[in-house]
Design an enzyme around this catalytic site. Structure first.
Site, PDB file in Angstrom:
ATOM      1  N   HIS A 186       0.832  -1.215   0.000  1.00 36.76           N
ATOM      2  CA  HIS A 186       0.000   0.000   0.000  1.00 36.76           C
ATOM      3  C   HIS A 186       0.865   1.262   0.000  1.00 36.76           C
ATOM      4  CE1 HIS A 186      -3.387  -2.632   1.259  1.00 36.76           C
ATOM      5  NE2 HIS A 186      -2.438  -3.222   1.977  1.00 36.76           N
ATOM      6  N   SER A 307      15.603  20.875 -15.362  1.00 29.29           N
ATOM      7  CA  SER A 307      14.443  21.724 -15.648  1.00 29.29           C
ATOM      8  C   SER A 307      14.934  22.963 -16.373  1.00 29.29           C
ATOM      9  CB  SER A 307      13.768  22.110 -14.336  1.00 29.29           C
ATOM     10  OG  SER A 307      13.066  23.336 -14.492  1.00 29.29           O
ATOM     11  N   LYS A 313      16.961  21.453 -10.297  1.00 23.78           N
ATOM     12  CA  LYS A 313      16.199  20.216 -10.508  1.00 23.78           C
ATOM     13  C   LYS A 313      16.835  19.200 -11.427  1.00 23.78           C
ATOM     14  CE  LYS A 313      11.995  19.567 -10.190  1.00 23.78           C
ATOM     15  NZ  LYS A 313      10.660  19.339 -10.696  1.00 23.78           N
ATOM     16  N   GLU A 320       9.175   8.551 -16.136  1.00 24.30           N
ATOM     17  CA  GLU A 320       7.826   9.105 -16.283  1.00 24.30           C
ATOM     18  C   GLU A 320       7.256   8.788 -17.661  1.00 24.30           C
ATOM     19  OE1 GLU A 320       7.878  13.372 -14.960  1.00 24.30           O
ATOM     20  OE2 GLU A 320       9.890  12.743 -14.401  1.00 24.30           O
TER      21      GLU A 320
END
Ligand code: ARG
Length: 494
Positions: A186, A307, A313, A320
């Protein structure tokens, strides 16, 4: 068996030649379609990817004709045709997306080019020679044969890529064979595991994918050629010769089924879809592990981009995208099934729609496999952070309950006692490892000093010494077995 000179991969071919206007192209039948209709029905933009399979199929066919019908296809003529087909293959290998198409589909292109090339070589006779190739054949059994050959080629390429990813996972498992790692259910801290055990879970999933790809290739390995349009042919052809020339395991039993069956394409796309589901799960784990909150792995610049606005970043884009692209492959499976649904017997042009779903599924999965292999090879475990998180969240509470069971308590009673221990510790903000025997004894008198030992992470992991469990001895054996299996895959693939 027909071997073509080494050429580009079936999957990686560029998506489409740049065909601005198909309106001027010829058809094999001489039909003069309205340009708008021709543009709509032509498949050369995508089915040119089948050229190597189409050439092989035609060579298999012409060799069989020469063996079975020498009065129609003398051996010398067959040899001329085969040579020209081989030359056309090399020609398209070199042209790739700059291919100048001659016809509406790959079959027309290859045949029209063959006739022209033979005419150049044998003026006054070559065109006729080329016109004999289509004896006892229809584009219906031809395209079914090409697509089956393509599926067999693509499945082999995909298997090789799956094996590469397995090798990368095993390499990382070997690098940290005993490092502990938080195990979740979970997505809540559950029980500590070995990092290698977690990676081996993916190796197992991929092993099932290898089996599915192999079975999909076996499903494709049935020769339709000889079925002609739908009813078979009037010529006494010898289909078993074509089958063995092309490497098919058997010949189709029913000509009507053979020209309209695309089950094998569904099987390959289904195998791709499930493989992509697996890759998306791995990708999601990578995204989570690489987040600042989890902090379990470092992000390598080999697969994580920066980024454009936030200089600090680094993003796990590759992972993804793999999550995102799973949807695309699932969609192809749905599209293919919908295309096949309700096609009346036998061939219908609907079936031309099988190709883009098939090609894009394989290309997408292959891209994901390659990118995740890079991500895996460069993966750096943050060993200390992983150990810290593995111990957090009262993750060894089950071991404490098991301890009481060994002291004679029924498991449910032990569970209740430990639950009270944990609730109290949570309320006081004390980790499990910091409790004293006195703390434990407040909840059950069966606790002794050695109970403190049971909650140590290494002890917890080592105690799960069942086949398939996370104890170092089990994981070490599993790692060895997986490495051996990999060697076998590599030697059979070579
Ligand atoms: N491009 C066609 C396809 O992919 C080839 C077969 C065409 N057959 C026909 N009878 N029109 O299905």
């Amino acid at each position: 068996m027909i071997e073509l000179p080494f050429g580009p991969s079936a999957i990686d071919l560029a998506a489409a030649p740049n065909l601005a206007d198909l309106g001027a192209l010829g058809t094999l039948t001489g039909a003069s379609l309205d340009p708008a209709v021709f543009d709509y029905t032509a498949s050369i933009r995508f089915d040119w990817k089948l050229y190597r399979q189409d050439v092989r199929g035609s060579i298999g066919h012409v060799r069989m004709l020469a063996a079975a019908l020498p009065e129609i296809m003398p051996l010398a003529d067959a040899a001329e045709i085969e040579q020209a087909l081989r030359d056309i293959c090399v020609e398209i290998d070199a042209a790739q997306h700059r291919l100048v198409p001659l016809g509406e589909d790959v079959h027309s292109h290859v045949e029209l080019r063959l006739r022209a090339l033979l005419e150049e070589r044998h003026p006054g006779r070559g065109e006729d020679l080329g016109r004999r190739l289509h004896t006892a054949r229809s584009r219906n059994d031809q395209v079914a044969t090409d697509v089956r050959l393509w599926c067999m080629d693509a499945a082999a390429e995909l298997r090789a890529s799956v094996i590469d990813l397995q090798a990368a996972l095993l390499d990382r498992a070997r690098t940290w064979p005993e490092a502990v790692f938080p195990g979740y259910t979970h997505l809540q801290p559950a029980q500590p595991v070995l990092f290698a055990h977690h990676l081996l879970a993916y190796v197992e999933m991929l092993e099932r994918d290898l089996g599915r790809l192999q079975r999909a290739a076996a499903e494709a390995s049935v020769l339709p050629l000889g079925s002609a349009a739908l009813a078979g042919t009037t010529f006494p052809i010898r289909r078993e010769i074509t089958a063995s020339e092309l490497g098919f395991g058997s010949i189709s039993a029913n000509s009507m089924d053979a020209v309209s069956d695309r089950d094998f394409a569904v099987e390959l796309v289904a195998a791709c879809a499930l493989l992509m589901a697996h890759l998306s799960r791995y990708a999601e784990d990578l995204v989570l592990w690489a987040s600042d909150e989890f902090g379990l792995i470092g992000l390598s610049p080999a697969w994580a981009e920066g980024s454009s606005i936030m200089p600090q970043k680094r993003n796990p884009d590759t992972a993804e995208l793999t999550r995102g692209k799973a949807g695309r492959v699932f969609g192809h499976l749905q599209a293919l099934l919908t295309t096949l649904k309700s096609v009346p017997m036998t061939y219908g042009r609907d079936l031309q729609e099988d190709k883009e779903a098939l090609f894009d599924s394989a290309a997408t999965v292959r891209g994901a496999l390659r990118a995740l292999t890079v991500a895996t090879r460069t993966l750096e475990l943050r060993v200390e952070r992983a150990a810290e998180r593995a111990a957090a969240g009262y993750s060894t509470a089950t071991d404490l309950a098991d301890y009481l069971v060994r002291r004679g308590l029924p498991f449910r009673t032990a569970y209740d006692a430990v639950k009270r221990v944990v609730l109290d510790a949570v309320a006081r903000g004390v980790p499990l490892g910091d409790l004293s025997v006195e703390d434990l004894r407040r909840f059950h008198p069966a606790f002794e000093l050695d109970a403190l030992e049971a909650v140590r992470v290494e002890r917890s992991v080592g105690a799960r010494d069942v086949p398939g469990g996370t104890a170092p001895a089990q994981v070490c054996a599993a790692l060895g077995a997986a490495e051996e299996r990999l060697q076998q895959h590599r030697s059979t693939a070579a």
